[in-house]
Scaffold this motif. Structure first.
Motif, PDB file in Angstrom:
ATOM      1  N   ILE A   7       8.567   0.436  16.800  1.00 38.53           N
ATOM      2  CA  ILE A   7       9.740   0.990  16.148  1.00 38.53           C
ATOM      3  C   ILE A   7       9.331   2.202  15.324  1.00 38.53           C
ATOM      4  CG2 ILE A   7       9.514  -0.574  14.156  1.00 38.53           C
ATOM      5  CD1 ILE A   7      12.630  -0.731  14.152  1.00 38.53           C
ATOM      6  N   SER A   8      10.173   3.230  15.362  1.00 37.22           N
ATOM      7  CA  SER A   8       9.876   4.469  14.661  1.00 37.22           C
ATOM      8  C   SER A   8      10.004   4.296  13.150  1.00 37.22           C
ATOM      9  CB  SER A   8      10.821   5.568  15.140  1.00 37.22           C
ATOM     10  OG  SER A   8      12.164   5.233  14.841  1.00 37.22           O
ATOM     11  N   ARG A   9       9.626   5.317  12.424  1.00 32.01           N
ATOM     12  CA  ARG A   9       9.629   5.267  10.962  1.00 32.01           C
ATOM     13  C   ARG A   9      11.003   4.929  10.402  1.00 32.01           C
ATOM     14  NH1 ARG A   9       7.227  10.801   8.878  1.00 32.01           N
ATOM     15  NH2 ARG A   9       8.354   9.996   7.073  1.00 32.01           N
ATOM     16  N   SER A  10      12.029   5.522  10.966  1.00 35.24           N
ATOM     17  CA  SER A  10      13.389   5.308  10.456  1.00 35.24           C
ATOM     18  C   SER A  10      14.060   4.091  11.075  1.00 35.24           C
ATOM     19  CB  SER A  10      14.238   6.539  10.742  1.00 35.24           C
ATOM     20  OG  SER A  10      14.378   6.712  12.143  1.00 35.24           O
ATOM     21  N   GLY A  11      13.471   3.585  12.149  1.00 40.90           N
ATOM     22  CA  GLY A  11      14.081   2.469  12.869  1.00 40.90           C
ATOM     23  C   GLY A  11      15.032   2.902  13.970  1.00 40.90           C
ATOM     24  N   GLY A  12      15.205   4.210  14.144  1.00 44.83           N
ATOM     25  CA  GLY A  12      16.161   4.699  15.111  1.00 44.83           C
ATOM     26  C   GLY A  12      15.682   4.677  16.550  1.00 44.83           C
ATOM     27  N   THR A  13      14.385   4.569  16.747  1.00 48.41           N
ATOM     28  CA  THR A  13      13.818   4.535  18.094  1.00 48.41           C
ATOM     29  C   THR A  13      12.993   3.265  18.248  1.00 48.41           C
ATOM     30  OG1 THR A  13      13.685   6.947  18.159  1.00 48.41           O
ATOM     31  CG2 THR A  13      12.364   5.735  19.771  1.00 48.41           C
ATOM     32  N   GLY A  24       0.821  -1.196   0.000  1.00 48.00           N
ATOM     33  CA  GLY A  24       0.000   0.000   0.000  1.00 48.00           C
ATOM     34  C   GLY A  24       0.853   1.244   0.000  1.00 48.00           C
ATOM     35  N   ARG A  25       0.465   2.231   0.808  1.00 45.00           N
ATOM     36  CA  ARG A  25       1.182   3.488   0.850  1.00 45.00           C
ATOM     37  C   ARG A  25       2.581   3.327   1.436  1.00 45.00           C
ATOM     38  NH1 ARG A  25      -1.911   8.105   3.722  1.00 45.00           N
ATOM     39  NH2 ARG A  25       0.033   9.121   3.134  1.00 45.00           N
ATOM     40  N   ALA A  26       3.426   4.335   1.292  1.00 48.50           N
ATOM     41  CA  ALA A  26       4.835   4.299   1.664  1.00 48.50           C
ATOM     42  C   ALA A  26       5.037   3.750   3.067  1.00 48.50           C
ATOM     43  CB  ALA A  26       5.421   5.696   1.569  1.00 48.50           C
ATOM     44  N   PHE A  27       5.719   2.626   3.138  1.00 53.85           N
ATOM     45  CA  PHE A  27       5.933   1.934   4.402  1.00 53.85           C
ATOM     46  C   PHE A  27       6.694   2.802   5.383  1.00 53.85           C
ATOM     47  CE2 PHE A  27       6.243  -1.572   7.160  1.00 53.85           C
ATOM     48  CZ  PHE A  27       7.554  -1.738   7.574  1.00 53.85           C
ATOM     49  N   SER A  28       7.617   3.597   4.889  1.00 55.08           N
ATOM     50  CA  SER A  28       8.443   4.416   5.776  1.00 55.08           C
ATOM     51  C   SER A  28       7.662   5.546   6.447  1.00 55.08           C
ATOM     52  CB  SER A  28       9.627   4.998   5.005  1.00 55.08           C
ATOM     53  OG  SER A  28       9.164   5.805   3.948  1.00 55.08           O
ATOM     54  N   SER A  29       6.416   5.724   6.079  1.00 54.02           N
ATOM     55  CA  SER A  29       5.574   6.733   6.721  1.00 54.02           C
ATOM     56  C   SER A  29       4.941   6.227   8.016  1.00 54.02           C
ATOM     57  CB  SER A  29       4.438   7.166   5.787  1.00 54.02           C
ATOM     58  OG  SER A  29       4.939   7.739   4.602  1.00 54.02           O
ATOM     59  N   TYR A  30       5.128   4.940   8.293  1.00 51.13           N
ATOM     60  CA  TYR A  30       4.407   4.311   9.393  1.00 51.13           C
ATOM     61  C   TYR A  30       5.314   3.932  10.550  1.00 51.13           C
ATOM     62  CZ  TYR A  30       0.501   3.907   6.182  1.00 51.13           C
ATOM     63  OH  TYR A  30      -0.518   4.190   5.322  1.00 51.13           O
ATOM     64  N   VAL A  31       4.872   4.273  11.746  1.00 47.03           N
ATOM     65  CA  VAL A  31       5.406   3.643  12.947  1.00 47.03           C
ATOM     66  C   VAL A  31       4.793   2.250  13.005  1.00 47.03           C
ATOM     67  CG1 VAL A  31       5.365   3.653  15.466  1.00 47.03           C
ATOM     68  CG2 VAL A  31       5.738   5.790  14.201  1.00 47.03           C
ATOM     69  N   MET A  32       5.614   1.250  13.322  1.00 48.21           N
ATOM     70  CA  MET A  32       5.152  -0.135  13.353  1.00 48.21           C
ATOM     71  C   MET A  32       5.214  -0.689  14.772  1.00 48.21           C
ATOM     72  SD  MET A  32       4.375  -0.550  10.238  1.00 48.21           S
ATOM     73  CE  MET A  32       3.968  -2.306  10.327  1.00 48.21           C
ATOM     74  N   GLY A  33       4.261  -1.539  15.076  1.00 53.37           N
ATOM     75  CA  GLY A  33       4.239  -2.161  16.391  1.00 53.37           C
ATOM     76  C   GLY A  33       3.898  -3.632  16.299  1.00 53.37           C
ATOM     77  N   TYR A  52       0.178 -13.105  17.804  1.00 53.10           N
ATOM     78  CA  TYR A  52       0.971 -11.892  17.621  1.00 53.10           C
ATOM     79  C   TYR A  52       0.453 -11.120  16.410  1.00 53.10           C
ATOM     80  CZ  TYR A  52       4.279 -13.252  21.197  1.00 53.10           C
ATOM     81  OH  TYR A  52       4.863 -13.570  22.400  1.00 53.10           O
ATOM     82  N   TYR A  53       0.241  -9.820  16.627  1.00 54.62           N
ATOM     83  CA  TYR A  53      -0.300  -8.949  15.598  1.00 54.62           C
ATOM     84  C   TYR A  53       0.693  -7.846  15.253  1.00 54.62           C
ATOM     85  CZ  TYR A  53      -4.811 -10.983  16.909  1.00 54.62           C
ATOM     86  OH  TYR A  53      -5.849 -11.842  17.182  1.00 54.62           O
ATOM     87  N   CYS A  54       0.766  -7.555  13.980  1.00 52.45           N
ATOM     88  CA  CYS A  54       1.513  -6.417  13.481  1.00 52.45           C
ATOM     89  C   CYS A  54       0.532  -5.262  13.314  1.00 52.45           C
ATOM     90  CB  CYS A  54       2.135  -6.814  12.140  1.00 52.45           C
ATOM     91  SG  CYS A  54       2.936  -5.527  11.233  1.00 52.45           S
ATOM     92  N   ALA A  55       0.992  -4.033  13.599  1.00 48.89           N
ATOM     93  CA  ALA A  55       0.123  -2.871  13.480  1.00 48.89           C
ATOM     94  C   ALA A  55       0.910  -1.679  12.956  1.00 48.89           C
ATOM     95  CB  ALA A  55      -0.500  -2.534  14.833  1.00 48.89           C
ATOM     96  N   ALA A  56       0.188  -0.752  12.320  1.00 46.86           N
ATOM     97  CA  ALA A  56       0.838   0.416  11.711  1.00 46.86           C
ATOM     98  C   ALA A  56       0.100   1.695  12.073  1.00 46.86           C
ATOM     99  CB  ALA A  56       0.864   0.257  10.188  1.00 46.86           C
ATOM    100  N   HIS A  57       0.891   2.749  12.307  1.00 44.60           N
ATOM    101  CA  HIS A  57       0.351   4.083  12.578  1.00 44.60           C
ATOM    102  C   HIS A  57       1.019   5.070  11.629  1.00 44.60           C
ATOM    103  CE1 HIS A  57      -1.031   7.623  14.796  1.00 44.60           C
ATOM    104  NE2 HIS A  57       0.195   8.084  14.641  1.00 44.60           N
ATOM    105  N   ASN A  58       0.211   5.805  10.885  1.00 40.13           N
ATOM    106  CA  ASN A  58       0.740   6.794   9.956  1.00 40.13           C
ATOM    107  C   ASN A  58       1.197   8.020  10.746  1.00 40.13           C
ATOM    108  OD1 ASN A  58       1.387   8.316   7.773  1.00 40.13           O
ATOM    109  ND2 ASN A  58      -0.619   8.246   6.814  1.00 40.13           N
ATOM    110  N   ALA A  59       2.510   8.216  10.809  1.00 42.23           N
ATOM    111  CA  ALA A  59       3.077   9.240  11.686  1.00 42.23           C
ATOM    112  C   ALA A  59       3.741  10.357  10.893  1.00 42.23           C
ATOM    113  CB  ALA A  59       4.103   8.596  12.617  1.00 42.23           C
ATOM    114  N   LEU A  60       3.640  11.577  11.420  1.00 40.60           N
ATOM    115  CA  LEU A  60       4.284  12.720  10.795  1.00 40.60           C
ATOM    116  C   LEU A  60       5.752  12.840  11.200  1.00 40.60           C
ATOM    117  CD1 LEU A  60       1.490  15.429  11.154  1.00 40.60           C
ATOM    118  CD2 LEU A  60       2.147  14.162   9.104  1.00 40.60           C
TER     119      LEU A  60
END
Length: 127
Positions: free
Chosen positions: A51-57, A26-35, A94-102
């Motif tokens: 994990i944050s969008r960039s993976g740094g946090t 779907g939409r740009a994966f890097s726009s999402y915080v993943m859990g 176990y579930y994967c989830a996504a949040h569209n983060a600014l």
């Protein structure tokens, strides 16, 4: 919108390891915080790691800290959960989830923060 599909669950003995994957389309994966969340029978769905969008946090629940590692590969549109030293109490769906983060460096802890969910994958740890 993003579609999430988990894989990698299964049956493992206590002390063993599994790696879960969550492929996104779907939409740009890097726009999402993943859990990664999990839900055991009769219990609330709980956050395992995020994990944050960039993976740094990253952030881990106390119950898995030091045993589980969350990572992501934005080029492959995939987030992973490496689970080591598994215990019977890790048994859950176990579930994967996504949040569209600014913001690029943020993570989210609450179930209600996440907009998209996968169908879940069963992890069973035998004693």
């Amino acid at each position: 919108q993003v579609h999430l599909v988990e894989s990698g669950g299964g049956l493992v003995q206590a002390g063993g390891s599994l790696r879960l994957s969550c492929a996104a389309s779907g939409r740009a994966f890097s726009s999402y915080v993943m859990g990664w969340f999990r839900q055991a029978p009769g219990k609330e769905r709980e956050l395992v790691a995020t994990i944050s969008r960039s993976g740094g946090t990253t952030y881990y629940a106390d119950s898995v800290k030091g045993r589980f590692t969350i990572s992501r590969d934005n080029a492959k549109n995939t987030v992973y959960l490496q689970m080591n030293s598994l215990k019977p109490e890790d048994t859950a769906v176990y579930y994967c989830a996504a949040h569209n983060a600014l913001l690029t460096g943020t993570v989210y802890y609450r179930r209600q923060d996440y907009d998209y969910w996968g169908q879940g994958t069963q992890v069973t740890v035998s004693s």
